[in-house]
Design a protein around this motif. Structure first.
Motif, PDB file in Angstrom:
ATOM      1  N   LEU A 147      97.417  40.793  16.348  1.00  0.00           N
ATOM      2  CA  LEU A 147      98.835  41.162  16.217  1.00  0.00           C
ATOM      3  C   LEU A 147      99.341  40.849  14.809  1.00  0.00           C
ATOM      4  O   LEU A 147     100.124  41.601  14.239  1.00  0.00           O
ATOM      5  N   SER A 203     100.560  43.564  11.977  1.00  0.00           N
ATOM      6  CA  SER A 203     101.822  43.487  11.250  1.00  0.00           C
ATOM      7  C   SER A 203     101.594  43.655   9.745  1.00  0.00           C
ATOM      8  O   SER A 203     102.300  44.415   9.075  1.00  0.00           O
ATOM      9  N   ARG A 223     107.610  38.147   6.564  1.00  0.00           N
ATOM     10  CA  ARG A 223     108.191  38.965   7.625  1.00  0.00           C
ATOM     11  C   ARG A 223     107.386  38.868   8.903  1.00  0.00           C
ATOM     12  O   ARG A 223     107.933  38.838   9.999  1.00  0.00           O
ATOM     13  N   THR A 224     106.078  38.835   8.751  1.00  0.00           N
ATOM     14  CA  THR A 224     105.223  38.684   9.921  1.00  0.00           C
ATOM     15  C   THR A 224     105.563  37.391  10.637  1.00  0.00           C
ATOM     16  O   THR A 224     105.624  37.347  11.864  1.00  0.00           O
ATOM     17  N   ARG A 269     109.047  38.008  12.393  1.00  0.00           N
ATOM     18  CA  ARG A 269     109.178  39.078  13.367  1.00  0.00           C
ATOM     19  C   ARG A 269     108.081  39.086  14.409  1.00  0.00           C
ATOM     20  O   ARG A 269     108.206  39.737  15.445  1.00  0.00           O
ATOM     21  N   VAL A 270     106.974  38.411  14.146  1.00  0.00           N
ATOM     22  CA  VAL A 270     105.894  38.404  15.131  1.00  0.00           C
ATOM     23  C   VAL A 270     105.579  36.985  15.607  1.00  0.00           C
ATOM     24  O   VAL A 270     105.585  36.711  16.805  1.00  0.00           O
ATOM     25  N   PRO A 309     108.876  35.039  17.376  1.00  0.00           N
ATOM     26  CA  PRO A 309     109.207  35.540  18.734  1.00  0.00           C
ATOM     27  C   PRO A 309     108.108  35.265  19.749  1.00  0.00           C
ATOM     28  O   PRO A 309     108.393  34.935  20.893  1.00  0.00           O
ATOM     29  N   LEU A 310     106.852  35.359  19.322  1.00  0.00           N
ATOM     30  CA  LEU A 310     105.777  35.146  20.286  1.00  0.00           C
ATOM     31  C   LEU A 310     105.542  33.665  20.555  1.00  0.00           C
ATOM     32  O   LEU A 310     104.915  33.306  21.541  1.00  0.00           O
TER      33      LEU A 310
END
Ligand SMILES: Nc1ncnc2c1ncn2[C@@H]1O[C@H](COP(=O)(O)OP(=O)(O)OP(=O)(O)O)[C@@H](O)[C@H]1O
Ligand SMILES: [Mg+2]
Lengths: 303, 367
Positions: free
Chosen positions: A200, A204, A213-214, A217-218, A221-222
């Motif tokens: 994932l 990204s 940003r990864t 945004r990834v 949240p995860l």
């Protein structure tokens, strides 16, 4: 999953010891405290359960409410700092080489190997007015002054080293809470990040996102389940702490935990202590529920 | 298959002597490839031969230990993945589980600052392209494998990359869905005009979809060719056996005279081969595709070589049947088409049949 549901015996048999333990050592004392909050002192040790609401009325005194509020603030700030400090640590352990990973994890839990009291006293030795931190700073101050004086800059340093007053105030309490509870934040975060599918993150990057940003945004949240458990594991005990605020805090750094402790011990007012305890319990529930709710709302909006 | 592919022009991607080691394992070993613009290029090889590693180096997730990777003539070797005009569809899809279908597809545009209006237009377009309209609000856990696959595809296509990398994108799908998606990919490729690089270990997939195939084994590229050449003219024993099946024969040169060479094929008999196809050695290896045999109950008069064989076993595949035969003490494989309903009643296990071959169908292998 379904097939496991069809074999309930496994669950029942393995559940029994835990359930018994919880009933005897957790729910029974809790119920007792709940009852005592409705009692009146009838002697040095005797308490009559009269179902009076006086204890709760007393507990809602503005003085105590102020302490509740202050404890919440301090616990919240400490939890936030824990999260900010622990995330990079957990991330670093996750991406560390497989061979050093166990070592890093051990370092994270290393403070647990010594007693809380010992650790807190050690912190006093570091932080107090004539402690290691200030001695170190004084040494640097002297060195800097020796260098600066021939240059005519000696004035800047004043004539005497003024030690930092870092102990016996609220920041010291926050610092202490962060230090003591940090592993409770790192470990759940690490557990979630470790399970994160690496592809994932690669996806990204592949789609043009920078590492930064990864992260936002990834990864963040995860990592939400880990953040939630970490926050609960730090916030709840921080809210009830009394040892840290007792040892590291000043006269004005008393938290609700100290008050409760005093009611049970020095003041020998168990009913009031019990009422305060239960108010804290209810308040914690409400705080966590509010937090979970706002979290869920944010998640929905982000998706 | 596509007339638009121009193999002679400058390649879109040039891989120059690329090597990647993992400790003692040489995952990719001095690979050089040119991928032409607009090609549907396939990397075909058995599991563990280094396909994913090569793809990851093109995407930028791995650094080659040696060699360079050029894109449009520019050295990409040190360019980070987020700056390469290349997008990848991962073997595991890697669809973001915390985002809706729409957000997944829009992600690559949002993070590079594409204006909102354009994002909306392009995401709609990409979702239409992979036929996912109406699923924008779903989350990945509400999608089937094939649908997730399409999200991953749309997410990469929406970026309009110069090169689309696909790492076994269909291997997790069931056969029917896989065939549908194969058609879909071929259609997409013609609609979007993007160069595709497909990694697969499924030879049927490579043969039916790609217009150029590089066959890899143990980190090396063995042969690069179009599907027809690869099947009809395999250069090595590995390629002959990996792409389809092949009957292999040891050949011994018996005599050479005016342009032809007489070669003895084990105990089966002798054939005359044109000298230029044989080379100078005295021993060679020959391959014959199973469907090239003429299977006949009577001795075939026109064949260059006829072999008497016994039918040992027969596997029915619907459109074809695969015959396992024994001749001259060795096993042979032949494939017959079941053109007539019921097949040939004389082809039963134990039957004596004749196998005929035409010399033109024999392939001389290099190893
Ligand atoms: N990160 C790694 N560390 C060590 N060895 C690796 C790593 N990645 C790949 N390898 C090794 O490199 C070789 C090639 O692996 P690769 O993943 O490229 O194969 P593949 O052709 O994609 O196989 P598959 O069809 O199974 O996906 C294998 O032997 C594998 O074990
Ligand atoms: Mg692979």
């Amino acid at each position: 999953m379904e097939s496991w549901r069809a074999a309930p015996a496994v669950f029942w048999i393995t559940l029994v010891p835990g359930v018994v333990w919880l009933l005897v050592f957790f729910f029974a004392p809790l119920a007792l405290i709940w009852l005592l909050a409705f009692g009146e002192r009838a002697g040095p040790v005797a308490i009559d359960i009269t179902w009076t609401l006086d204890n709760y009325r007393q507990a809602l005194d503005p003085l105590y409410l102020g302490l509740f509020w202050k404890s919440f603030r301090i616990a919240a700030v400490a939890t936030a700092i824990c999260l900010v400090v622990a995330f990079p640590v957990a991330l670093a352990v996750t991406f560390a080489d497989g061979r050093v990973k166990p070592l890093l994890l051990m370092l994270v839990v290393l403070p647990f190997w010594t007693n809380l009291l010992v650790r807190t006293y050690a912190m006093i030795a570091v932080l107090r007015t004539r402690g290691y931190l200030n001695s170190g700073l004084e040494y640097l101050w002297m060195a800097a002054k020796t260098v600066a004086t021939p240059l005519g800059l000696g004035e800047l340093f004043g004539d005497r080293f003024r030690p930092l007053e870092i102990l016996y105030n609220d920041p010291a309490v926050i610092f202490g809470i962060v230090y003591v509870y940090l592993p409770f934040m790192v470990l759940p975060l690490y557990a979630t990040l470790e399970r994160l599918d690496r592809s994932l993150l690669e996806a990204s990057l592949d789609l043009g996102a920078s590492h930064w940003r990864t992260f936002w945004r990834v990864i963040v949240p995860l990592a939400r389940p880990g953040i939630v458990s970490g926050v609960i594991l730090v916030f709840v005990p921080a809210l009830g702490t009394f040892l840290i605020s007792d040892l590291l805090g000043g006269p004005s750094s008393q938290l609700i935990g100290n008050v409760i402790e005093r009611q049970f011990k020095a003041a020998n007012n168990v009913p009031l202590g019990a009422a305060l305890s239960f108010l804290l319990l209810y308040a914690t529930f409400v705080a966590l529920a509010l937090w979970a709710w706002s979290n869920e709302r944010m998640r929905r909006r982000a998706g | 298959m596509s007339p638009r592919v121009d193999v002679s022009g400058p390649p879109l991607v040039r891989i120059e002597g690329v090597t990647r080691r993992f400790g003692p394992v040489v995952a990719v070993d001095r690979v050089s490839l040119d991928i032409p613009e607009n090609a549907f290029y396939a990397l075909l090889g058995p599991s563990g031969c280094g396909k994913t590693t090569l793809l990851r180096m093109i995407a930028g997730f791995e650094q080659p230990d040696e060699g360079r990777i050029l894109l449009d003539g520019e050295d990409m070797t040190r360019v980070p993945p987020n700056r390469r005009p290349v997008n990848m569809v991962f073997q595991s899809y890697a669809v973001f589980p915390h985002m809706t279908v729409w957000k997944n597809v829009a992600y690559g545009l949002e993070v590079t600052g594409v204006p909102q209006g354009e994002i909306r237009r392009r995401v709609e377009e990409a979702l239409a392209l992979v036929r996912l309209e109406g699923m924008e609000a779903r989350r990945p856990h509400q999608l089937s494998g094939g649908q997730k696959q399409r999200v991953a595809l749309a997410r990469a296509l929406v970026k309009r990359p110069r090169l689309l990398l696909l790492d076994e994108p269909l291997s997790a799908l069931d056969r029917k869905l896989r065939e549908d998606m194969q058609m879909e990919l071929v259609r997409l490729r013609h609609e979007v005009g993007i160069t595709f690089l497909l990694v697969t270990h499924d030879q049927d997939e490579a043969l039916s979809m790609a217009d150029r195939i590089a066959v890899m084994n143990a980190g090396r590229v063995l042969q690069v060719a179009d599907p027809r050449t690869l099947y009809e003219q395999p250069r090595t024993r590995f390629v002959a056996e990996f792409i389809g099946t092949a009957n292999l024969f040891e050949g011994r040169v018996v005599a050479r005279c005016d342009g032809t060479v007489r070669v003895r094929m084990e105990d089966l008999g002798e054939v005359r081969l044109p000298a230029e196809s044989v080379g100078n050695g005295t021993h060679l290896r020959l391959a014959l595709r199973p469907e090239k045999w003429r299977v006949d109950p009577e001795r075939p008069p026109a064949a260059d070589l006829a072999v008497a064989a016994r039918l040992v076993e027969m596997a029915y595949h619907g459109d074809t049947s695969r015959l396992h035969l024994e001749a001259g003490g060795r096993r042979l494989v032949a494939v017959v088409h079941n053109a007539r309903r019921g097949g040939d009643p004389r082809l039963v296990p134990g039957a004596r049949v004749w196998l005929g071959l035409a010399v033109a169908d024999l392939v001389v292998l290099e190893d």
